[in-house]
Every structure is written in C-alpha cells, then in structure tokens.
Motif scaffolding. Structure first.
Motif, PDB file in Angstrom:
ATOM      1  N   MET A   1       1.091  -0.854  -0.181  1.00  0.00           N
ATOM      2  CA  MET A   1       0.075  -0.104  -0.069  1.00  0.00           C
ATOM      3  C   MET A   1       1.112   1.336  -0.359  1.00  0.00           C
ATOM      4  N   ASP A   2       0.134   2.446  -1.094  1.00  0.00           N
ATOM      5  CA  ASP A   2       1.693   3.273  -1.219  1.00  0.00           C
ATOM      6  C   ASP A   2       0.577   4.573  -0.216  1.00  0.00           C
ATOM      7  N   TYR A   3       1.474   4.467   0.968  1.00  0.00           N
ATOM      8  CA  TYR A   3       0.667   5.800   2.402  1.00  0.00           C
ATOM      9  C   TYR A   3       0.661   7.237   1.519  1.00  0.00           C
ATOM     10  N   TYR A   4       1.929   7.147   0.663  1.00  0.00           N
ATOM     11  CA  TYR A   4       2.339   8.691   0.031  1.00  0.00           C
ATOM     12  C   TYR A   4       1.248   9.324  -1.000  1.00  0.00           C
ATOM     13  N   ALA A   5       1.235   8.366  -1.160  1.00  0.00           N
ATOM     14  CA  ALA A   5      -0.169   8.780  -2.625  1.00  0.00           C
ATOM     15  C   ALA A   5      -1.508   8.763  -1.941  1.00  0.00           C
ATOM     16  N   ILE A   6      -2.257   7.339  -1.149  1.00  0.00           N
ATOM     17  CA  ILE A   6      -2.862   8.517  -0.271  1.00  0.00           C
ATOM     18  C   ILE A   6      -3.251   9.073   0.561  1.00  0.00           C
ATOM     19  N   GLY A   7      -2.031   9.513   1.347  1.00  0.00           N
ATOM     20  CA  GLY A   7      -1.871  10.818   1.764  1.00  0.00           C
ATOM     21  C   GLY A   7      -1.887  12.688   0.236  1.00  0.00           C
ATOM     22  N   GLN A   8      -1.579  12.158  -0.524  1.00  0.00           N
ATOM     23  CA  GLN A   8      -0.724  13.090  -1.650  1.00  0.00           C
ATOM     24  C   GLN A   8      -3.234  13.032  -2.640  1.00  0.00           C
ATOM     25  N   ARG A   9      -3.082  11.994  -2.070  1.00  0.00           N
ATOM     26  CA  ARG A   9      -5.272  12.377  -2.926  1.00  0.00           C
ATOM     27  C   ARG A   9      -5.723  12.470  -1.996  1.00  0.00           C
ATOM     28  N   ILE A  10      -5.611  12.659  -0.402  1.00  0.00           N
ATOM     29  CA  ILE A  10      -6.469  13.536   0.997  1.00  0.00           C
ATOM     30  C   ILE A  10      -5.826  14.642   0.784  1.00  0.00           C
ATOM     31  N   ARG A  11      -4.976  15.809   0.196  1.00  0.00           N
ATOM     32  CA  ARG A  11      -4.117  16.301  -0.102  1.00  0.00           C
ATOM     33  C   ARG A  11      -5.499  17.197  -1.050  1.00  0.00           C
ATOM     34  N   LYS A  12      -5.245  16.235  -1.598  1.00  0.00           N
ATOM     35  CA  LYS A  12      -6.100  17.104  -3.506  1.00  0.00           C
ATOM     36  C   LYS A  12      -7.166  17.277  -2.768  1.00  0.00           C
ATOM     37  N   THR A  40       1.760  12.972   4.234  1.00  0.00           N
ATOM     38  CA  THR A  40       3.266  12.976   4.165  1.00  0.00           C
ATOM     39  C   THR A  40       2.819  11.323   3.734  1.00  0.00           C
ATOM     40  N   GLY A  41       2.680  10.439   4.008  1.00  0.00           N
ATOM     41  CA  GLY A  41       3.414   9.345   3.998  1.00  0.00           C
ATOM     42  C   GLY A  41       3.506   8.898   4.770  1.00  0.00           C
ATOM     43  N   ASN A  42       3.664   9.277   6.454  1.00  0.00           N
ATOM     44  CA  ASN A  42       4.631   8.722   7.509  1.00  0.00           C
ATOM     45  C   ASN A  42       4.428   8.187   8.549  1.00  0.00           C
ATOM     46  N   THR A  43       2.551   8.384   8.493  1.00  0.00           N
ATOM     47  CA  THR A  43       1.682   7.400   9.549  1.00  0.00           C
ATOM     48  C   THR A  43       0.628   6.659   8.415  1.00  0.00           C
ATOM     49  N   LYS A  44       0.437   4.874   9.001  1.00  0.00           N
ATOM     50  CA  LYS A  44      -0.990   4.512   8.234  1.00  0.00           C
ATOM     51  C   LYS A  44      -1.962   5.396   8.998  1.00  0.00           C
ATOM     52  N   LEU A  45      -3.088   4.867   8.254  1.00  0.00           N
ATOM     53  CA  LEU A  45      -3.993   6.018   8.853  1.00  0.00           C
ATOM     54  C   LEU A  45      -5.385   3.982   9.192  1.00  0.00           C
ATOM     55  N   SER A  46      -6.019   4.340  10.457  1.00  0.00           N
ATOM     56  CA  SER A  46      -6.715   3.539  10.265  1.00  0.00           C
ATOM     57  C   SER A  46      -8.267   3.533   9.368  1.00  0.00           C
ATOM     58  N   LEU A  47      -8.659   2.503   9.293  1.00  0.00           N
ATOM     59  CA  LEU A  47     -10.134   2.234   8.564  1.00  0.00           C
ATOM     60  C   LEU A  47     -11.610   3.272   9.271  1.00  0.00           C
ATOM     61  N   PRO A  48     -11.032   2.911   9.917  1.00  0.00           N
ATOM     62  CA  PRO A  48     -12.017   4.195  10.867  1.00  0.00           C
ATOM     63  C   PRO A  48     -11.609   5.932  10.180  1.00  0.00           C
ATOM     64  N   VAL A  49     -10.286   6.158  10.471  1.00  0.00           N
ATOM     65  CA  VAL A  49      -9.937   7.027   9.682  1.00  0.00           C
ATOM     66  C   VAL A  49      -9.986   8.055   8.796  1.00  0.00           C
ATOM     67  N   LEU A  50     -10.105   7.202   8.309  1.00  0.00           N
ATOM     68  CA  LEU A  50     -10.204   6.519   6.690  1.00  0.00           C
ATOM     69  C   LEU A  50     -11.545   6.720   6.321  1.00  0.00           C
ATOM     70  N   VAL A  51     -12.206   6.358   6.603  1.00  0.00           N
ATOM     71  CA  VAL A  51     -13.798   6.240   6.386  1.00  0.00           C
ATOM     72  C   VAL A  51     -13.956   7.644   6.962  1.00  0.00           C
ATOM     73  N   VAL A  59     -16.358  11.677  -1.128  1.00  0.00           N
ATOM     74  CA  VAL A  59     -15.953  11.266  -1.953  1.00  0.00           C
ATOM     75  C   VAL A  59     -16.356   9.730  -1.613  1.00  0.00           C
ATOM     76  N   HIS A  60     -15.963   8.718  -2.401  1.00  0.00           N
ATOM     77  CA  HIS A  60     -16.176   6.784  -1.701  1.00  0.00           C
ATOM     78  C   HIS A  60     -14.577   7.059  -0.871  1.00  0.00           C
ATOM     79  N   THR A  61     -14.031   5.936  -0.270  1.00  0.00           N
ATOM     80  CA  THR A  61     -12.827   5.556   0.380  1.00  0.00           C
ATOM     81  C   THR A  61     -12.037   5.348  -0.419  1.00  0.00           C
ATOM     82  N   ASP A  62     -12.352   4.367  -1.660  1.00  0.00           N
ATOM     83  CA  ASP A  62     -11.416   4.125  -3.494  1.00  0.00           C
ATOM     84  C   ASP A  62     -11.698   5.143  -3.898  1.00  0.00           C
ATOM     85  N   ASP A  63     -11.552   6.413  -3.653  1.00  0.00           N
ATOM     86  CA  ASP A  63     -11.583   7.487  -4.100  1.00  0.00           C
ATOM     87  C   ASP A  63     -10.121   7.959  -3.012  1.00  0.00           C
ATOM     88  N   LEU A  64     -10.239   7.613  -2.009  1.00  0.00           N
ATOM     89  CA  LEU A  64      -9.063   8.250  -1.291  1.00  0.00           C
ATOM     90  C   LEU A  64      -7.612   7.018  -1.970  1.00  0.00           C
TER      91      LEU A  64
END
Length: 110
Positions: A1-12, A40-51, A59-64
């Motif tokens: 899982m690319d946490y940096y990319a996830i973080g960048q999508r969240i930022r966007k 910044t992808g320096n930490t993993k996010l939990s499922l509840p935080v993602l939701v 947005v949908h969680t898949d979008d993040l």
C-alpha cells in the motif's frame, strides 16, 4: 500500500474543499500532527479515520485509496449498462440522443 500516494489524494480533496489541515483534522477527530503525517505518508491511517475523512470530503474511500479516475468511469459505465438492460431499441436510441445532447451542453457550459 502506497501511503504517500493516499496522503497526496487526501490532500488534493482537502484543498479542493478549501479546508486546512486543521479544519479537516478537527472534523475527523484527529490531531493536526496526525493529519500532517497522513498526508506525507509518514503514518498509516486507521479504517475509521479513512471512512471519516471520506465522509467529510464527500468521496468514496476508494477515491482516497486508489487513483480512481479510470475506475470511476468504469463504475459509471457499468451502472449505465445495468440501467439500460431491458430497454427496447427505440428507447436506447432516444437515450443515446439525450446523452449526446447532455454531453455537448456540459462541454459548452463547464
């Protein structure tokens, strides 16, 4: 899982909603530091935080989680095909005309 990319999508999405890190963190119920580390992808996010983030950002969680520009189009096309199942040939021609006219109108006004 690319946490940096996830973080960048969240930022966007956060910036598209004109939210600061502080505002999003508050709405999600996490610290600003944690929010920064997620982006910044320096930490993993939990499922509840993602939701919760997806809910706040509308947005949908898949979008993040994934770069879903193409998968969103596939999902929309699948939904349209399901809707069109069972239509007569005449109905399909009318729907096609409506879709073409709608797309042209959107292109002119957006």
């Amino acid at each position: 899982m690319d946490y940096y990319a996830i973080g960048q999508r969240i930022r966007k999405f956060r910036k598209a909603h004109r939210l600061s890190q502080e505002e999003l963190a508050e709405r999600v119920g996490i610290s600003v530091t944690h929010m920064s580390h997620i982006e910044t992808g320096n930490t993993k996010l939990s499922l509840p935080v993602l939701v919760d983030m997806a809910g706040v950002l509308g947005v949908h969680t898949d979008d993040l989680l994934f770069d879903t520009a193409s998968s969103a189009q596939v999902a929309a096309a699948d939904a349209i095909v399901q809707t069109l199942n069972g239509c007569s040939a005449q109905q399909l021609r009318i729907i096609e005309d409506i879709v073409v006219a709608t797309k042209r109108s959107l292109e002119q006004h957006l």
